[in-house]
Design an enzyme around this catalytic site. Structure first.
Site, mmCIF file in Angstrom:
data_model
loop_
_atom_site.group_PDB
_atom_site.id
_atom_site.type_symbol
_atom_site.label_atom_id
_atom_site.label_comp_id
_atom_site.label_asym_id
_atom_site.label_seq_id
_atom_site.Cartn_x
_atom_site.Cartn_y
_atom_site.Cartn_z
ATOM 1 N N ARG A 50 1.062 -1.102 0.015
ATOM 2 C CA ARG A 50 -0.018 0.039 0.037
ATOM 3 C C ARG A 50 0.694 1.327 -0.041
ATOM 4 O O ARG A 50 1.443 1.436 0.971
ATOM 5 C CB ARG A 50 -0.873 0.054 1.364
ATOM 6 C CG ARG A 50 -1.690 -1.097 1.515
ATOM 7 C CD ARG A 50 -2.432 -1.019 2.859
ATOM 8 N NE ARG A 50 -3.147 -2.163 3.107
ATOM 9 C CZ ARG A 50 -3.856 -2.593 4.284
ATOM 10 N NH1 ARG A 50 -3.738 -1.533 5.374
ATOM 11 N NH2 ARG A 50 -4.298 -3.697 4.329
ATOM 12 N N ASP A 52 1.441 5.469 0.156
ATOM 13 C CA ASP A 52 0.773 6.433 0.777
ATOM 14 C C ASP A 52 0.434 7.466 -0.300
ATOM 15 O O ASP A 52 1.087 7.420 -1.421
ATOM 16 C CB ASP A 52 1.773 7.066 1.924
ATOM 17 C CG ASP A 52 1.929 6.086 3.031
ATOM 18 O OD1 ASP A 52 0.607 5.726 3.631
ATOM 19 O OD2 ASP A 52 3.076 5.900 3.519
ATOM 20 N N ARG A 206 10.652 6.362 3.865
ATOM 21 C CA ARG A 206 10.937 7.885 4.086
ATOM 22 C C ARG A 206 11.560 8.176 5.256
ATOM 23 O O ARG A 206 11.863 9.333 5.530
ATOM 24 C CB ARG A 206 9.409 8.311 3.928
ATOM 25 C CG ARG A 206 8.976 8.497 2.385
ATOM 26 C CD ARG A 206 7.260 8.421 2.412
ATOM 27 N NE ARG A 206 7.034 9.732 2.982
ATOM 28 C CZ ARG A 206 5.791 9.999 3.332
ATOM 29 N NH1 ARG A 206 4.721 9.181 2.856
ATOM 30 N NH2 ARG A 206 5.360 11.096 3.978
#
Lengths: 266, 266
Positions: A50, A52, A206
């Site tokens: 998934r 973001d 990230r």
């Protein structure tokens, strides 16, 4: 029923991420709507992960079950004419029933582009994070040795976000096969971080990049970075780097060769 | 009065080109509005050229006269905070009163990105033209020898568009210093056409690229391409390639070194 594998590129700028949402445009939602339109049947598209909101994909993979007899090439052409131009289906393949885009995946790789210049180039602003000012590449590179290998990555996991049903009993432990950090070839004033591993926690890439930038901009020492992994405390790591710099680069299955970026784990 | 030189990068996607228009957002219009806001005085910003709607710039140049005492660094910071993120001022310099961004220019270079793949990658769709299918690079390259040098480029000029007041008595004659056509380094499935010359007619670069693609996709022979220059007939050349692939790369003045892309004029 057929089991169909999709390989998809998308520009995540305008999407609220991969996962279907009732009130927002998502990549999964768009795919399901257009496949339903083509087949006349409701469908669940299962992605390899998934992403973001704002994250891009060079080659996301997904699969879905269908009774449709539409040929793969016709699926590809039809979907590409129905989907918004920010999503493109690169390949459509009939695969074995055992194939599951997430469970069958051996590895995933991500690329992260960032610029530390004073000004971000306008035509790069949606695909490259802007983190001014200055960057000590050699210093940040010293951190790479601590990322590679099998570790508990709790310090780099988005708080309160673990998919308990998906962790396979290994908690926050993930195996990073290789990483690299270099000047980007395509644009002289950019840097490119590459990472390949057997799985990633939410916002892990990230969060790693956020801490590498702390080091490269002298707000964190290499030693402090090295300690992050065994401290297992998200609050000690750097901020989450912006979504726009991140590209899901590839998902690797049995037949694929896992890349070697140079810096392996210890 | 001071004479100030601007170097500007912009993402042309959302603009109706460079030139000020009363009812549309343009790069010149945005710059003039924000400079007026900073200085409290109306201003005319003169660009080195007029880019069309959708065309991007890596380093456009412009100049304006002002009585303001705002320092160059403060101009740069102020404008970059006031301008939309699709325009960035890279440099602000006090220059001699004789300097004129267009008249003083010795040369300009353009880069044109295009993909001839079946599917254009979503995150490249605003910065790379999509001209499927297939491309014979070696064949198209044979045309480059005919572009370099001083020629009448009427066949590649947008019909009925000559700026009579700007041609300096040389009609459609322009001197192309060098050209090249290669696979793009940044993206494996893209091509990059580079051209540097002393001046360009309206849509000249996009019209040259349009014809190169006709040759590379076997709809025009190399001989037919070679004949275009002395035929001076726009209707015989290929279609105008899309604006989104075009970047004004640099404007060269006395102190700048004009690049050599490899293929010079005959």
């Amino acid at each position: 029923m057929r089991n169909i594998k999709l390989t998809i590129a998308f520009d995540g700028t305008e999407f609220s991420g991969w996962q279907r949402q009732s009130n927002a445009s998502t990549v999964q939602g768009e795919l399901e709507k257009k496949i339903a339109l083509m087949t006349g049947q409701d469908v669940s598209v299962h992605g390899a992960g998934r992403t973001d909101a704002g994250v891009h994909a060079v080659a996301m993979t997904a699969h879905f079950a269908t009774a449709s007899t539409i040929e793969c090439m016709a699926f590809k052409r039809g979907l590409n004419s129905l989907l918004p131009s920010s999503i493109k289906v690169l390949r459509v393949e009939d695969v074995a029933h055992e194939f599951h885009s997430r469970i069958s995946a051996k590895a995933k790789s991500y690329h992260y582009f960032f610029s530390t210049e004073e000004v971000i180039l306008p035509y790069r602003r949606l695909y490259c994070a802007h983190l001014p000012l200055g960057f000590d590449l050699d210093l940040a590179r010293q951190c790479l040795q601590y990322i590679g290998g099998e570790h508990d990555f709790s310090s780099f996991e988005a708080t309160g976000s673990r998919d308990k049903d998906k962790e396979g009993g290994r908690g926050a432990v993930r195996n990073v096969f290789s990483v690299s950090l270099d000047r980007s070839q395509g644009a002289a004033t950019e840097f490119l971080f590459k990472i390949c591993g057997d799985g990633f926690l939410r916002k892990m890439v990230r969060n790693i990049v956020g801490s590498l930038i702390e080091v490269g901009q002298h707000r964190m020492t290499v030693d402090a970075f090295a300690r992050l992994l065994w401290q297992k405390d998200r609050s000690l790591a750097g901020p989450t780097a912006p979504a726009c710099g991140l590209f899901l680069q590839q998902v690797y299955y049995n037949e694929d060769i896992i890349p070697d970026y140079g810096q392996q784990g210890g």
